[in-house]
Design a protein around this motif. Structure first.
Motif, PDB file in Angstrom:
ATOM      1  N   CYS A  15      19.764  17.129  70.150  1.00  0.00           N
ATOM      2  CA  CYS A  15      19.758  18.599  70.170  1.00  0.00           C
ATOM      3  C   CYS A  15      18.446  19.149  69.611  1.00  0.00           C
ATOM      4  O   CYS A  15      17.939  20.171  70.089  1.00  0.00           O
ATOM      5  CB  CYS A  15      20.935  19.142  69.364  1.00  0.00           C
ATOM      6  SG  CYS A  15      22.550  18.878  70.132  1.00  0.00           S
ATOM      7  N   VAL A  53      18.464  29.546  69.911  1.00  0.00           N
ATOM      8  CA  VAL A  53      17.812  28.535  70.733  1.00  0.00           C
ATOM      9  C   VAL A  53      17.629  27.219  69.994  1.00  0.00           C
ATOM     10  O   VAL A  53      17.156  26.241  70.567  1.00  0.00           O
ATOM     11  CB  VAL A  53      16.443  29.037  71.247  1.00  0.00           C
ATOM     12  CG1 VAL A  53      16.612  30.276  72.091  1.00  0.00           C
ATOM     13  CG2 VAL A  53      15.491  29.297  70.095  1.00  0.00           C
ATOM     14  N   ARG A 106      22.799  25.573  76.563  1.00  0.00           N
ATOM     15  CA  ARG A 106      21.446  25.118  76.927  1.00  0.00           C
ATOM     16  C   ARG A 106      21.406  24.593  78.353  1.00  0.00           C
ATOM     17  O   ARG A 106      20.425  24.794  79.069  1.00  0.00           O
ATOM     18  CB  ARG A 106      20.980  24.030  75.952  1.00  0.00           C
ATOM     19  CG  ARG A 106      20.679  24.511  74.547  1.00  0.00           C
ATOM     20  CD  ARG A 106      19.498  25.477  74.501  1.00  0.00           C
ATOM     21  NE  ARG A 106      19.897  26.860  74.694  1.00  0.00           N
ATOM     22  CZ  ARG A 106      19.065  27.859  74.935  1.00  0.00           C
ATOM     23  NH1 ARG A 106      17.775  27.622  75.059  1.00  0.00           N
ATOM     24  NH2 ARG A 106      19.503  29.088  75.086  1.00  0.00           N
ATOM     25  N   TYR A 126      21.239  27.578  80.521  1.00  0.00           N
ATOM     26  CA  TYR A 126      19.907  28.183  80.436  1.00  0.00           C
ATOM     27  C   TYR A 126      18.897  27.404  81.281  1.00  0.00           C
ATOM     28  O   TYR A 126      18.080  27.990  82.004  1.00  0.00           O
ATOM     29  CB  TYR A 126      19.449  28.220  78.977  1.00  0.00           C
ATOM     30  CG  TYR A 126      17.994  28.578  78.805  1.00  0.00           C
ATOM     31  CD1 TYR A 126      17.569  29.901  78.873  1.00  0.00           C
ATOM     32  CD2 TYR A 126      17.033  27.588  78.594  1.00  0.00           C
ATOM     33  CE1 TYR A 126      16.231  30.231  78.725  1.00  0.00           C
ATOM     34  CE2 TYR A 126      15.697  27.908  78.452  1.00  0.00           C
ATOM     35  CZ  TYR A 126      15.303  29.230  78.517  1.00  0.00           C
ATOM     36  OH  TYR A 126      13.978  29.544  78.388  1.00  0.00           O
ATOM     37  N   CYS A 128      12.535  23.210  76.301  1.00  0.00           N
ATOM     38  CA  CYS A 128      12.722  24.554  76.848  1.00  0.00           C
ATOM     39  C   CYS A 128      11.517  25.450  76.612  1.00  0.00           C
ATOM     40  O   CYS A 128      11.566  26.646  76.889  1.00  0.00           O
ATOM     41  CB  CYS A 128      13.981  25.182  76.258  1.00  0.00           C
ATOM     42  SG  CYS A 128      15.505  24.372  76.798  1.00  0.00           S
TER      43      CYS A 128
END
Length: 512
Positions: free
Chosen positions: A412, A347, A484, A487, A419
């Motif tokens: 990033c 992650v 990502r 997700y 998240c």
């Protein structure tokens, strides 16, 4: 049949909620305040005898299932935290409990998960909704567009395709009402029209029902921009007007930068007037000045009004210096911390990520980085065009490559916080805390930091993350960004994430 004792003369909703009813007409004050449709009072003698429903009846089983559904929990929490009455929900009385309509549940969910709370800075992401009176929010175009976007948010999150179909029907209805309003200058300039179009703009991001959705969103945004120009300076003289303006300007700015268009001059003029009512030391406001200049620069390059490589590079460097100055002089409460991981995690890209005061601050930092990415991409392009001439500057080219790599890495590094990942700080310095693990928080759409729910904050990440993916220097980095995006789409239901995932996979730029 069971006989009651002494009966309340209040309305049925107040009786079921066990609160005092003032029996006002045509609606009691409690129902009016809470947004329920008051069922009136009737003849209390008719209630001397009522049907008794056994505890194990099918009706009670249905009610238990209903009250334990996600929507019911959302409803209770939304009414406590938001205290916003947008459209009176229809209250069905079933077996002694109040059951909300799908529209009402969806609106509560949308307000709780997809909008900012009206506190602190003027940011501009629907936090102004609670500031408008009921007569504005009860306009047909507002009601239809709100139901469309709310049902879309609820349906995409919980994969409820029947509700998504209903959302489309409200979307069509909203378009019809908006088009009717646009026939009259007076109706077009109303707040109700602006709010309705912004709702439809978000609907497009939530559903992305066609590959043309960026152009449909652009159409909505340009429509709002034209209406803001109709309202003129009066718009930016109130907090709610400034919030509406900020939301529109931010969305339009991103679109113009992606398409290399000028920001409409009417909005630029309003921006100048708004400075008198804004905190001009706000980093986000300072950035908006630079973004306007950047959009103008990119438009000049695109239409070849500005085509001399040396002039283009010099202009790009000037704007980049302004962005660097803004980043270097961020207030202390806008700084971020670097969190080091003891072990790698899927992650986090690499072994560290950044933690910001909130998603809005992170969004401003990322927008600075994205603007710089665009500038150094242009510098690289110009230098590549003069590769075999004396104008080529190898040092500048290499500097731009290194800067772009760092900017992509910085974007990033902001993603884990968006998240919902929180560091577990162990032995480490205050400036560089360490984390042994991270916890997933985006699946809880209602987490709020400074009035920004986790899902609402994600809207601020899309453009920077897409740009980072398009300019990533390694396949590993690009693959992580694609993962990502997927997700985010899976956990929030925002379909725009899947479209951007597909764009990055196919390595195309549909916005040029």
């Amino acid at each position: 049949m069971v006989r009651h004792g002494r009966l309340s003369r209040g309305c049925q909703v107040c009786r079921k909620r066990k609160i005092k009813c003032d029996r006002a007409r045509p609606h009691c004050s409690q129902c009016l305040k809470s947004g329920w449709k008051c069922p009136q009072y009737g003849d209390f003698r008719e209630r001397m005898f009522v049907h008794h429903i056994p505890e194990n009846s099918d009706t009670n089983n249905v009610l238990k299932a209903t009250s334990s559904s996600p929507g019911s929990c959302i409803t209770r929490r939304a009414r406590i935290e938001l205290q916003v009455n947008l459209s009176p929900p229809t209250a069905d009385i079933l077996g002694g409990r109040i059951v909300q309509s799908a529209e009402s549940r969806a609106i509560d969910f949308f307000m709780l998960a997809h909008t900012f709370q009206n506190i602190g800075l003027i940011r501009g992401h629907y936090e102004y909704l609670s500031a408008f009176p009921n007569d504005v929010m009860a306009e047909e175009r507002v009601v239809a567009s709100l139901r469309a976007v709310a049902l879309a948010a609820y349906a995409t999150k919980f994969q409820h395709f029947v509700l998504l179909k209903k959302a489309r029907q409200y979307y069509i209805s909203a378009l019809r009402h908006i088009n009717m309003a646009l026939l009259s200058r007076r109706e077009a300039a109303k707040y109700a029209t602006i709010i309705s179009i912004l709702f439809l703009n978000t609907f497009e991001a939530l559903t992305c029902e066609s590959r043309d959705f960026p152009y449909q969103r652009e159409t909505h945004l340009r429509g709002v921009a034209s209406i803001l120009e109709l309202r003129g300076v009066e718009l930016v003289q109130s907090r709610r007007g400034l919030q509406l303006f900020r939301q529109t300007l931010l969305c339009i700015s991103v679109t113009c930068l992606m398409r290399s268009f000028r920001i409409p001059m009417g909005l630029v003029k309003l921006h100048r007037h708004a400075a008198a009512y804004m905190d001009t030391d706000d980093p986000a406001w300072k950035l908006s000045d630079i973004v306007i200049a950047l959009a103008y620069f990119r438009a000049l390059v695109k239409d070849r009004t500005l085509c001399d490589p040396e002039t283009v590079i010099a202009s790009a460097k000037d704007i980049d210096r302004n962005l660097c100055s803004l980043a270097d002089n961020m207030p202390k409460d806008w700084q971020f911390q670097v969190v080091e991981l003891e072990t790698t995690s899927e992650v986090v890209m690499g072994t560290q990520y950044y933690v910001y005061p909130d998603a809005w601050v992170a969004g401003v930092w990322n927008n600075i980085r994205t603007c710089r990415l665009l500038l150094h991409q242009e510098i690289k392009r110009q230098l590549e065009n003069v590769l075999d001439t004396h104008l080529f500057e190898a040092v500048q080219y290499q500097q731009s490559v290194i800067i772009m790599q760092q900017l992509v890495s910085d974007i990033c590094a902001s993603v884990p916080q968006y998240c919902g990942y929180k560091p577990e700080v162990v032995d480490g310095s205050p400036d560089t805390p360490q984390a042994t693990s991270v916890a997933d928080g985006l699946t809880s759409a209602y987490q709020s930091s400074n009035g920004i729910p986790a899902t609402a904050g994600i809207y601020l990440l899309f453009w920077p993350l897409l740009s980072a993916g398009q300019m990533a220097n390694s396949e590993k980095q690009r693959g992580w960004i694609i993962d990502r995006m997927r997700y985010i789409g899976e956990t929030t239901g925002i379909q725009q994430a899947f479209v951007f995932e597909d764009i990055l996979k196919r390595a195309v730029d549909p916005f040029q």
